[in-house]
Design a protein around this motif. Structure first.
Motif, PDB file in Angstrom:
ATOM      1  N   ASN A   1      -7.213  -6.389  -8.636  1.00 54.86           N
ATOM      2  CA  ASN A   1      -8.317  -6.486  -7.671  1.00 54.86           C
ATOM      3  C   ASN A   1      -8.167  -5.440  -6.569  1.00 54.86           C
ATOM      4  O   ASN A   1      -9.141  -4.773  -6.178  1.00 54.86           O
ATOM      5  N   ALA A   2      -6.953  -5.291  -6.046  1.00 53.21           N
ATOM      6  CA  ALA A   2      -6.709  -4.334  -4.964  1.00 53.21           C
ATOM      7  C   ALA A   2      -6.891  -2.903  -5.460  1.00 53.21           C
ATOM      8  O   ALA A   2      -7.465  -2.055  -4.760  1.00 53.21           O
ATOM      9  N   GLU A   3      -6.412  -2.628  -6.655  1.00 56.18           N
ATOM     10  CA  GLU A   3      -6.580  -1.275  -7.206  1.00 56.18           C
ATOM     11  C   GLU A   3      -8.050  -0.944  -7.386  1.00 56.18           C
ATOM     12  O   GLU A   3      -8.489   0.179  -7.077  1.00 56.18           O
TER      13      GLU A   3
ATOM     14  N   VAL B   1      -1.780   1.030  -5.117  1.00 57.43           N
ATOM     15  CA  VAL B   1      -0.808  -0.054  -5.029  1.00 57.43           C
ATOM     16  C   VAL B   1       0.567   0.404  -5.506  1.00 57.43           C
ATOM     17  O   VAL B   1       0.697   1.056  -6.544  1.00 57.43           O
TER      18      VAL B   1
ATOM     19  N   TRP C   1      -4.339 -10.096  -8.608  1.00 55.17           N
ATOM     20  CA  TRP C   1      -4.643  -9.538  -7.292  1.00 55.17           C
ATOM     21  C   TRP C   1      -4.235  -8.072  -7.209  1.00 55.17           C
ATOM     22  O   TRP C   1      -4.820  -7.311  -6.442  1.00 55.17           O
TER      23      TRP C   1
ATOM     24  N   ALA D   1     -10.380  -2.069  -5.654  1.00 56.79           N
ATOM     25  CA  ALA D   1     -10.968  -1.931  -4.319  1.00 56.79           C
ATOM     26  C   ALA D   1     -10.581  -0.592  -3.682  1.00 56.79           C
ATOM     27  O   ALA D   1     -10.959  -0.316  -2.537  1.00 56.79           O
TER      28      ALA D   1
ATOM     29  N   SER E   1       1.961 -11.420  -4.540  1.00 52.79           N
ATOM     30  CA  SER E   1       0.827 -11.324  -5.446  1.00 52.79           C
ATOM     31  C   SER E   1       1.140 -11.855  -6.843  1.00 52.79           C
ATOM     32  O   SER E   1       2.296 -12.037  -7.223  1.00 52.79           O
TER      33      SER E   1
ATOM     34  N   TRP F   1      -5.733 -10.793  -1.318  1.00 47.68           N
ATOM     35  CA  TRP F   1      -5.856  -9.387  -1.723  1.00 47.68           C
ATOM     36  C   TRP F   1      -6.948  -8.656  -0.953  1.00 47.68           C
ATOM     37  O   TRP F   1      -6.873  -7.438  -0.770  1.00 47.68           O
ATOM     38  N   GLN F   2      -7.947  -9.393  -0.453  1.00 42.42           N
ATOM     39  CA  GLN F   2      -9.019  -8.743   0.300  1.00 42.42           C
ATOM     40  C   GLN F   2      -8.515  -8.200   1.635  1.00 42.42           C
ATOM     41  O   GLN F   2      -8.866  -7.081   2.032  1.00 42.42           O
TER      42      GLN F   2
ATOM     43  N   VAL G   1      -7.249   0.708  -3.431  1.00 41.84           N
ATOM     44  CA  VAL G   1      -5.899   0.808  -2.872  1.00 41.84           C
ATOM     45  C   VAL G   1      -4.959   1.434  -3.892  1.00 41.84           C
ATOM     46  O   VAL G   1      -4.981   1.073  -5.077  1.00 41.84           O
TER      47      VAL G   1
ATOM     48  N   SER H   1      -6.450  -5.224   0.849  1.00 37.61           N
ATOM     49  CA  SER H   1      -7.289  -4.075   0.483  1.00 37.61           C
ATOM     50  C   SER H   1      -7.991  -3.469   1.695  1.00 37.61           C
ATOM     51  O   SER H   1      -8.258  -2.261   1.732  1.00 37.61           O
TER      52      SER H   1
ATOM     53  N   ASN I   1       0.862  -1.181   0.000  1.00 37.83           N
ATOM     54  CA  ASN I   1       0.000   0.000   0.000  1.00 37.83           C
ATOM     55  C   ASN I   1       0.897   1.228   0.000  1.00 37.83           C
ATOM     56  O   ASN I   1       1.777   1.365   0.853  1.00 37.83           O
TER      57      ASN I   1
END
Length: 333
Positions: free
Chosen positions: A195-197, A203, A192, A199, A188, A175-176, A201, A179, A121
């Motif tokens: 997915n995080a972006e 990254v 993922w 959500a 990762s 990744w959840q 984040v 996030s 993060n």
């Protein structure tokens, strides 16, 4: 009259013979159980899913059934136990398991890059592997090869697993949790990261030069399958490489094909395209012969795993891979 009847009989016989041959060809289709380290609906497995969707396995007379295992090492153990002939893991995996007497080896590697990324993060201000000391990281499982690639990256920076808090969270939780701010970093794959972006984040990826240069995703097979069922192994390798080549040639079209095969991704083609472009850029690119395993790179990985004590025994290099199923004349398009 007799001549006409004879001609009709010949035509009918030819049709019946043709149908019989087609039926025989269909009947010869071989059922193949293929183990994947995580559920097959992940974009990480797009080469396999696209090959299935576009009939590349069927063209090899293979009827593929994909089953999820619990990480790449578990895939190798199941194959070694005879529960399947083939499966997916990282190219590093045979190094880890062969040292324990599990008779599997890599028969193709999908790309010249490593698939493992270490995402952080941006708010955590982590810019290097050494900055991870004292931090919490998520991984898919303790039996997945990305975990071993993480350990090797820590060793490369002078750290070990006790210097960080590593949490196994599963293919979604990895990744959840990241996030949700419950970990500052994750080992990762490109899926993922996206997915995080999405959500929310911001990254930050630790520079790839600091990440242990592990292998890309690989197709692994048992020694028995390689020796006694080479036509099945070759068919799986060639069909899967066709799927990878489709992604390299046109990520947008590949994303659309994947979404057709996995309806949960319908309407998410743009996101899928971003994921596949990450794979093309970081993993699939720069492989001179698609699928070919580079012995010198594998040797460097082997030496590092042994020297750092990640594996206790040093398996023979020739026991870890074979390129016999790779078509040497196949250029990158």
């Amino acid at each position: 009259m007799l001549k006409s009847l004879y001609q009709r009989y010949s035509q009918v016989s030819a049709i019946v013979l043709g149908l019989g041959m087609a039926f025989t060809a269909q009947a010869q289709s071989t059922d193949v159980t293929y183990l994947l380290p995580a559920p097959p609906n992940s974009p990480a497995f797009a080469p396999w899913i696209i090959a299935q969707q576009k009939g590349y396995y069927a063209a090899q007379n293979l009827n593929m059934k994909f089953i999820a295992a619990k990480g790449g090492v578990d895939v190798a153990k199941q194959i070694g136990a005879g529960n399947a002939m083939l499966g997916g893991a990282l190219g590093d995996t045979p190094i880890v398991v062969r040292a324990n007497g599990i008779p599997v080896r890599a028969v193709a590697v999908l790309g010249a890059g490593g698939v493992t990324m270490i995402a952080t993060n941006a708010k955590a201000n982590i810019n290097s592997i050494s900055d991870l000391k004292g931090k919490t990281l998520t991984v898919m499982s303790y039996s997945d090869t990305t975990y071993y690639a993480l350990l090797a990256s820590l060793r490369k920076a002078g750290l070990n697993k006790t210097d960080v808090n590593i949490q196994a969270a599963g293919p979604s939780g990895v990744w959840q949790l990241f996030s949700a701010g419950k970990s500052e970093a994750m080992a990762s794959v490109p899926d993922w990261v996206i997915n995080a972006e999405e959500a929310g984040v911001n990254v930050h990826l630790i520079p790839q030069a600091q990440i242990f240069e592990s292998m890309a995703q690989a197709i692994i097979a048992s020694d028995d399958a390689i020796k006694n069922h080479p036509e099945i192994v070759r068919g799986v390798v060639q069909a899967t490489l066709q799927g990878m080549q489709d992604i390299i040639n046109d990520p947008k079209a590949a994303a659309e094909t994947f979404a057709k095969a996995v309806p949960a991704y319908a309407g998410k083609e743009a996101s899928l395209e971003r994921v596949l472009k990450l794979y093309v850029e970081h993993v699939y690119a720069n492989q001179a012969v698609p699928g070919r395993i580079d012995p010198s790179r594998l040797e460097a990985v082997r030496q590092f795993y042994v020297s750092e004590g990640i594996v206790a025994k040093q398996p023979k290099l020739d026991d870890l891979y074979t390129n016999q199923f790779i078509a040497p004349q196949t250029p990158v398009q």
